[in-house]
Scaffold this active site. Structure first.
Site, mmCIF file in Angstrom:
data_model
loop_
_atom_site.group_PDB
_atom_site.id
_atom_site.type_symbol
_atom_site.label_atom_id
_atom_site.label_comp_id
_atom_site.label_asym_id
_atom_site.label_seq_id
_atom_site.Cartn_x
_atom_site.Cartn_y
_atom_site.Cartn_z
ATOM 1 N N LYS A 19 0.824 -1.221 0.000
ATOM 2 C CA LYS A 19 0.000 0.000 0.000
ATOM 3 C C LYS A 19 0.856 1.269 0.000
ATOM 4 C CE LYS A 19 -2.646 0.113 3.473
ATOM 5 N NZ LYS A 19 -3.299 0.921 4.459
ATOM 6 N N ARG A 93 -11.735 2.481 8.508
ATOM 7 C CA ARG A 93 -11.405 1.100 8.885
ATOM 8 C C ARG A 93 -12.654 0.308 9.266
ATOM 9 N NH1 ARG A 93 -5.812 0.800 11.089
ATOM 10 N NH2 ARG A 93 -4.649 0.611 9.150
ATOM 11 N N ARG A 127 11.622 -10.887 6.726
ATOM 12 C CA ARG A 127 12.388 -9.712 7.130
ATOM 13 C C ARG A 127 13.129 -9.972 8.448
ATOM 14 N NH1 ARG A 127 8.819 -4.410 6.716
ATOM 15 N NH2 ARG A 127 7.674 -5.486 8.337
ATOM 16 N N ARG A 160 11.806 -9.016 14.218
ATOM 17 C CA ARG A 160 10.945 -8.186 15.065
ATOM 18 C C ARG A 160 9.683 -8.957 15.419
ATOM 19 N NH1 ARG A 160 9.833 -2.901 11.738
ATOM 20 N NH2 ARG A 160 7.917 -4.079 11.773
ATOM 21 N N ARG A 171 -2.308 -10.348 12.752
ATOM 22 C CA ARG A 171 -2.547 -9.027 12.155
ATOM 23 C C ARG A 171 -3.420 -9.147 10.902
ATOM 24 N NH1 ARG A 171 3.126 -6.683 10.966
ATOM 25 N NH2 ARG A 171 2.063 -4.855 10.193
#
Length: 227
Positions: A19, A93, A127, A160, A171
């Site tokens: 995005k 949202r 990542r 992380r 999420r």
């Protein structure tokens, strides 16, 4: 003098769907004002505005910021952009937020990045970072020379919490539960335009072609005149 119609757009997509990259390209090519709810929230919290302090109190408790606070924050910001084409990111949202937005302004189009959750999961969980320097590695695009080890210092890399598979799954599930009704709301209004794919660079040309039917490409005009 030709008065160009003003375009009001919303971009939606799960975390890791590209995005940010797509929004930056839309701004560059079509000169739209990009209004991100996350950026605006951080800015207000930093400046300790009334809304910022309120929002921070919810975030600190690990709670979602109520619809009325988010709506107040975003609508207040939009008042200053009435003459511009704009792109909303991270808002609305919820259906309540979408309805409140409708009362204030007419949304023209909703760009939905339909990227498979498995693709996003691979993207985000690939990542790894070197905490001391902030160097970021991606196992798919820019892996370290030795797996799990920083190229320069030889120190171990860490993942992380946000990028751990179980967190990423949570999420994505939360996004799905929260925004499915919003996508449905815009679909019923005939405003939803979904772009499916697994690679941002392959999705972008389709979004570009779609937006060209609504706005001129200002980047080409800029290229013709020296800055």
């Amino acid at each position: 003098m030709v008065v160009r119609p003003v375009l009001r757009a919303v971009i939606m997509g799960p975390p890791g769907s590209g995005k940010g990259t797509i929004s930056a390209r839309i701004v560059k090519h079509f000169g739209m004002k990009h209004l991100s709810s996350g950026d605006l929230l951080r800015d207000n919290m930093q400046k300790k505005t009334e809304v910022g302090i309120l929002a921070k109190s919810y975030i600190d408790q690990g709670r979602l910021i109520p619809d009325d606070i988010m709506t107040r924050l975003m609508l207040n910001e939009l008042k200053g952009l009435s003459r511009y084409n704009w792109l909303l990111d991270g808002f609305p949202r919820t259906v309540a937020q979408a309805e409140a937005l409708d009362k204030e302004c007419q949304i023209d189009t909703v760009i939905d990045l339909d990227v498979p959750f498995e693709t996003i999961k691979c993207r985000l969980t690939a990542r790894w970072i070197h905490p001391a320097s902030g160097r970021v590695y991606n196992l798919e695009f820019s892996p370290p020379k030795v797996q799990g080890i920083d190229d320069i210092t030889g120190e171990p890399l860490v993942q992380r919490d946000d990028d751990k598979p179980e967190t990423v799954t949570k999420r994505l599930q939360a996004y799905d539960a929260q925004t499915k009704p919003v996508l449905e709301y815009y679909r019923k209004k005939g405003l939803l335009k979904s772009f499916s794919g697994t690679e941002t660079n392959k999705i972008w040309p389709h979004i570009y072609t779609f937006l060209q039917t609504k706005l001129p490409d200002v980047s080409q005009k800029d290229a013709a005149t020296p800055s």
